[in-house]
Each structure stands twice: as C-alpha cells, then as structure tokens.
Design a protein around this motif. Structure first.
Motif, short mmCIF file in Angstrom:
data_model
loop_
_atom_site.label_atom_id
_atom_site.label_comp_id
_atom_site.label_asym_id
_atom_site.label_seq_id
_atom_site.Cartn_x
_atom_site.Cartn_y
_atom_site.Cartn_z
N ASN A 99 0.83 -1.21 0.00
CA ASN A 99 0.00 0.00 0.00
C ASN A 99 0.87 1.26 0.00
OD1 ASN A 99 -1.56 2.24 1.10
ND2 ASN A 99 -3.12 0.74 1.66
N THR A 100 0.80 2.05 -1.09
CA THR A 100 1.67 3.23 -1.22
C THR A 100 1.40 4.24 -0.13
OG1 THR A 100 1.73 2.95 -3.62
CG2 THR A 100 2.38 5.09 -2.76
N GLY A 101 0.13 4.54 0.12
CA GLY A 101 -0.21 5.52 1.15
C GLY A 101 0.28 5.11 2.52
N ALA A 102 0.16 3.83 2.83
CA ALA A 102 0.62 3.33 4.13
C ALA A 102 2.14 3.43 4.24
CB ALA A 102 0.16 1.89 4.33
N LEU A 103 2.83 3.15 3.15
CA LEU A 103 4.30 3.27 3.17
C LEU A 103 4.72 4.72 3.38
CD1 LEU A 103 7.03 1.79 2.81
CD2 LEU A 103 6.92 2.40 0.40
N LEU A 104 4.04 5.65 2.71
CA LEU A 104 4.34 7.07 2.89
C LEU A 104 4.06 7.49 4.33
CD1 LEU A 104 2.82 8.59 -0.39
CD2 LEU A 104 5.19 7.96 0.07
N ALA A 105 2.95 7.01 4.88
CA ALA A 105 2.61 7.33 6.27
C ALA A 105 3.65 6.77 7.23
CB ALA A 105 1.21 6.80 6.60
N ALA A 106 4.12 5.55 6.96
CA ALA A 106 5.15 4.95 7.81
C ALA A 106 6.44 5.75 7.74
CB ALA A 106 5.41 3.50 7.37
#
Length: 336
Positions: A99-106
């Motif tokens: 998940n791109t958004g989750a990776l950015l959030a992490a």
C-alpha cells in the motif's frame, strides 16, 4: 547494509519478494535482508538463508486499507514492524511493494522527516526516447496533493541531489512541469515556484516544461505538485503499456510475411520493451525522510524487486541522505 523488507506487501507477495531478495543477495555481497511477515509462509520460499533473516508479523496492511489508520491500528503488521526497525537503527532502509499511502505514512510518522524538509516528496524514474540519457526523475509523483511554492523548490533541490548522486549526472537540468513553457504560464502555485527555483543559483533551472516533452528528455528532473505528478506518472506508464499491446495485436493480426518480419525484429522489440518498462529503473523513493524508503509496484516481479534493491544499495553507498541533511541544515540556519 541491512534492508528491512515488507515481505507481505504487493500482489505477488511473498513469492516475488523472496525471489527478488535472493537475486539481490547473490549479486551484492554487502547486502543483507530482514524479511518481515508471516514466517511460516515466507521461510519455505527461501532457497538459501545466507544473509537473510526473518521477523514474525501477524498482520498485513492490504491495498484498500486507509493508510494512516492502518499504520496506527495494525501495529503488528509487516510494514509497521519493518519501519520501526529502520527508525530504531536495526536496518538502514525500508522496502515494500504494498500500500503506497501506508508506506508514505510509515515514512513520515515512524521514520520522520529530515530537519529543514517541509514536505518529503515521492521520486519516480521514467523512460525517455534517448537511451543515452537513461530516463528522467519526476518529483513529486504522489506524496503531496496540496502544495506550497516552497515545497516545489525543495523538491527541485532534492531531485538535483538524487540525479547527481544516484544517476551520476554532474549538473542535472531541472524543469518545472507546467501547461506552457513561458515564465508567466500556470497557476499561482507554479508561478510562485518558478520564481523561487529560478532565483536559486545552485540549480540548473531550464524553466517550465510540458508533459508532452518529458519522454523526449527535455530535463533530467521534472518538478511537480503531487497531484499533477501522479497523473503524469500514470499517463506515461499507461501509454507505454498500451503501445506494447498495440504492437502485439498488430503482430497477431498480420499475415505470414508480417509474422516472419516480426520474428526477425523480435530482439529489437524486446529492447524497446525493456527501455519503456519503468520497473528497470527501480522503485519510487520517498525523499526527505531520515532513511531510504522505497516503493515498488504492487504487481512487481522478482526482477523489479532486484532492480529496486540495486537502487537502494546505490542510495546507501553514495550517502544521499547525508547530502540532504547538510543542504537543508544550511538552508535552515540561513533562514533563522
């Protein structure tokens, strides 16, 4: 160097992730990998455990999870545990096909921004017509939908360092993505960003560039707000895929002589296919955080994972992050 790998992220995980990791491990003796995920699923896929270790993660962040909520609620997920390992210094970089958004959030919430960076940006490398140029960088390609001129200026600075350090371009040409090449064109955002970037003597700014010229090599780094950049990224990827499908369909519909001609031309077609495939350039890099955070396509195969590990290795070997820290610390001191 040790890479924290979200082994459960992506459409083909963990199989393609494991295969790509082993390919990179065999190619680079200075790399080791920690695979985070369901060990009982991952471990049987590993043919040789040399420089590969495992960390159990009971949860998985899937593609349709809401990014920030997933990071906060799924604390035992493979992505969150891998990000925490980087934050705590147990690994040097974070990789995922999930998940791109989750990776950015992490990257933002767990690993954190470099001091002086207002907004990290997602950098992608895309193909150009000239094989000598070796592609161009697009930044931001999706991390920030809402932007300020200062963000775009910082994207230009980070893009310059990436192109110099990772791609070996001595004085990369920086272009500002716009709807015309004239300085007065564009929105209030791009006009203000144009002013800031053009006044920075450290940047080789070539002015506004149009999306139709990007694949012709008009610049080495194209700067954009994240909404526009992501739209351009997907348009280029979709066009490349459509062209290859058109070529395949024309061969299928050809007569005997056409098929024979296509057979003779097949090696050249394979070279073209390889050049227009964005995966050969590695993954998308979240620039501006304290450690390399790199995202590969959800549909990535083993070869794409390998290319991305090669990219991460270059980022770490060339100390890209230390150059960011020095540049933005100096900028922060000058502003204060």
């Amino acid at each position: 160097m040790k890479i924290a790998v979200d082994a459960m992220g992506g459409d083909n995980a963990p199989q393609s992730v494991v295969e790509g990791v082993e390919k990179a491990r065999d190619a680079f003796e200075d790399m080791e990998f920690v695979l985070f995920g369901k060990v009982d699923e991952i471990k049987p896929l590993v043919k040789d455990q040399t420089r590969i270790s495992f960390e159990q993660a009971d949860e998985v962040i899937v593609m349709n999870d809401e990014p920030v909520k997933a990071i906060r609620r799924k604390k035992q997920s493979s992505l969150v545990l891998a990000a925490k390992a980087v934050k705590e210094g147990q690994a040097d970089a974070l990789f995922s096909c999930g998940n791109t958004g989750a990776l950015l959030a992490a990257g933002l919430l767990l690993i954190g921004r470099i001091k002086g960076v207002e907004r990290p940006g997602l950098l992608s490398t895309l193909p150009v017509v000239s094989s000598a140029q070796g592609g161009f960088n697009l930044l931001d390609s999706g991390a920030n939908a809402d932007n300020k001129p200062e963000y775009l200026h910082q994207f230009a600075v980070m893009g310059k360092f990436y192109a110099q350090t990772v791609r070996g371009i001595e004085n990369p040409r920086i272009g500002l993505l716009n709807n015309g090449t004239e300085p007065h064109k564009g929105s209030k955002l791009t006009q203000a960003a144009y002013q800031l970037i053009s006044e920075d003597p450290s940047l080789n700014f070539v002015g506004n560039v149009e999306s139709r010229d990007l694949t012709n090599g008009v610049c080495d780094v194209a700067v954009a707000d994240g909404f526009t950049g992501n739209a351009v990224l997907k348009a280029i990827e979709g066009t490349a895929s459509a062209v290859m499908h058109l070529v395949k369909d024309s061969v299928k519909d050809a007569n005997l002589f056409g098929k024979l001609g296509a057979l003779m031309f097949k090696p050249n077609l394979m070279k073209i296919k390889d050049r227009v495939n964005p995966s050969r350039y590695g993954g998308a890099v979240l620039l501006g955080v304290k450690a390399p955070v790199v995202k590969a396509h959800g549909s990535s195969d083993a070869q794409t994972v390998y290319y991305t590990m090669k990219q991460i290795r270059t980022i770490l070997n060339e100390n890209l992050l230390s150059k960011f820290k020095t540049a933005f610390q100096t900028q922060d001191e000058e502003q204060n």
